[in-house]
Design a protein around this motif. Structure first.
Motif, PDB file in Angstrom:
ATOM      1  N   LEU A 136       1.042 -10.145   6.572  1.00 36.10           N
ATOM      2  CA  LEU A 136       0.381  -9.353   5.527  1.00 36.10           C
ATOM      3  C   LEU A 136       0.179 -10.179   4.257  1.00 36.10           C
ATOM      4  CD1 LEU A 136       2.237  -5.941   5.978  1.00 36.10           C
ATOM      5  CD2 LEU A 136      -0.192  -6.377   6.432  1.00 36.10           C
ATOM      6  N   LYS A 140      -3.260 -11.088   2.369  1.00 35.86           N
ATOM      7  CA  LYS A 140      -3.448 -10.810   0.936  1.00 35.86           C
ATOM      8  C   LYS A 140      -3.927 -12.070   0.219  1.00 35.86           C
ATOM      9  CE  LYS A 140      -0.865  -8.585  -2.827  1.00 35.86           C
ATOM     10  NZ  LYS A 140       0.448  -8.025  -3.177  1.00 35.86           N
ATOM     11  N   LEU A 145      -6.748  -8.155   1.708  1.00 36.11           N
ATOM     12  CA  LEU A 145      -6.056  -6.966   1.208  1.00 36.11           C
ATOM     13  C   LEU A 145      -6.178  -6.928  -0.302  1.00 36.11           C
ATOM     14  CD1 LEU A 145      -2.762  -7.247   3.295  1.00 36.11           C
ATOM     15  CD2 LEU A 145      -4.814  -5.956   3.863  1.00 36.11           C
ATOM     16  N   PHE A 186      -5.651   0.951   6.253  1.00 30.20           N
ATOM     17  CA  PHE A 186      -6.561  -0.034   5.691  1.00 30.20           C
ATOM     18  C   PHE A 186      -7.626   0.570   4.798  1.00 30.20           C
ATOM     19  CE2 PHE A 186      -4.288  -2.867   8.309  1.00 30.20           C
ATOM     20  CZ  PHE A 186      -4.366  -4.056   7.631  1.00 30.20           C
ATOM     21  N   MET A 189      -5.809  -0.244   1.744  1.00 31.33           N
ATOM     22  CA  MET A 189      -5.393  -1.636   1.539  1.00 31.33           C
ATOM     23  C   MET A 189      -6.556  -2.566   1.262  1.00 31.33           C
ATOM     24  SD  MET A 189      -2.467  -2.257   4.426  1.00 31.33           S
ATOM     25  CE  MET A 189      -2.276  -3.976   4.032  1.00 31.33           C
ATOM     26  N   SER A 190      -7.748  -2.161   1.606  1.00 26.38           N
ATOM     27  CA  SER A 190      -8.907  -3.054   1.477  1.00 26.38           C
ATOM     28  C   SER A 190      -9.168  -3.377   0.010  1.00 26.38           C
ATOM     29  CB  SER A 190     -10.149  -2.406   2.071  1.00 26.38           C
ATOM     30  OG  SER A 190      -9.934  -2.149   3.447  1.00 26.38           O
TER      31      SER A 190
END
Length: 195
Positions: A136, A140, A145, A186, A189-190
């Motif tokens: 993750l 990012k 993210l 998501f 999170m996008s």
């Protein structure tokens, strides 16, 4: 002169863990006993207790001796595809024998035995968590993210539904369900377009 004790000890340890898994599958963890393991393995119960302080720690080692290969996260550049792949493999592993039922019993034992809980966290949960968080974090860093998204919370949101189905509702964790979880997560999170 070579020391023959180490290979024999390793073979005995493996045999005891194998018997533990066999008995747990046959009678269930609740009925598993050190005495039954020792008898079937052809060793004295003191031999078992010298290696493991409790039935729970023996069971932990036996379950964690099973192959869990394939749970490391790939990095294809597509975080959703990579998470889907690993979550599908994990659901497959946990959704069928031998791993699934044994892992459920291990989680149950961890609720009552702090030593088992600590060892399970240290040896299985924490490495899996670290692996997912690293993937993750990489996503990012690559801009896949939102920069301010809480990665620890993302991990909990990803794993929570799987454990809920595995341990509470005992519903199957299907690829379609994994896709629903990923889509729900998501959407938040996008990265957002700058205005």
């Amino acid at each position: 002169m070579t020391d023959q004790r180490a290979p024999r000890t390793d073979a005995r340890t493996e045999a005891i863990m194998r018997v533990t898994l066999d008995l747990a599958r046959e009678v269930g963890y609740a009925k598993l006993s050190i005495e039954a393991v020792a008898a079937r393995a052809g060793v004295g119960k003191h031999t078992v207790y010298r290696r493991w302080a409790s039935r729970g720690l023996l069971f932990l080692d036996a379950v964690l001796s099973l192959n869990t290969a394939g749970l490391d996260h790939p990095d294809s550049g597509d975080i959703v595809a990579d998470l889907r792949e690993v979550m599908t493999r994990a659901a497959d592993l946990l959704g069928r024998p031998p791993w699934g039922p044994l892992y459920q019993d291990l989680i149950g034992e961890a609720q009552h035995d702090p030593e088992v809980a600590a060892a399970l966290n240290r040896r299985f949960i924490e490495p899996q968590t670290a692996n997912t968080l690293a993937r993750l974090r990489s996503a990012k860093d690559q801009g896949q993210l939102a920069p301010d998204f809480d990665l620890d919370l993302a991990f909990e949101i990803l794993s929570g539904p799987l454990y809920y189905r595995l341990l509470i509702t005992q519903q199957p964790v299907t690829p379609a369900y994994i896709d629903r979880v990923l889509h729900a997560l998501f959407a938040g999170m996008s990265p957002r377009a700058q205005t």
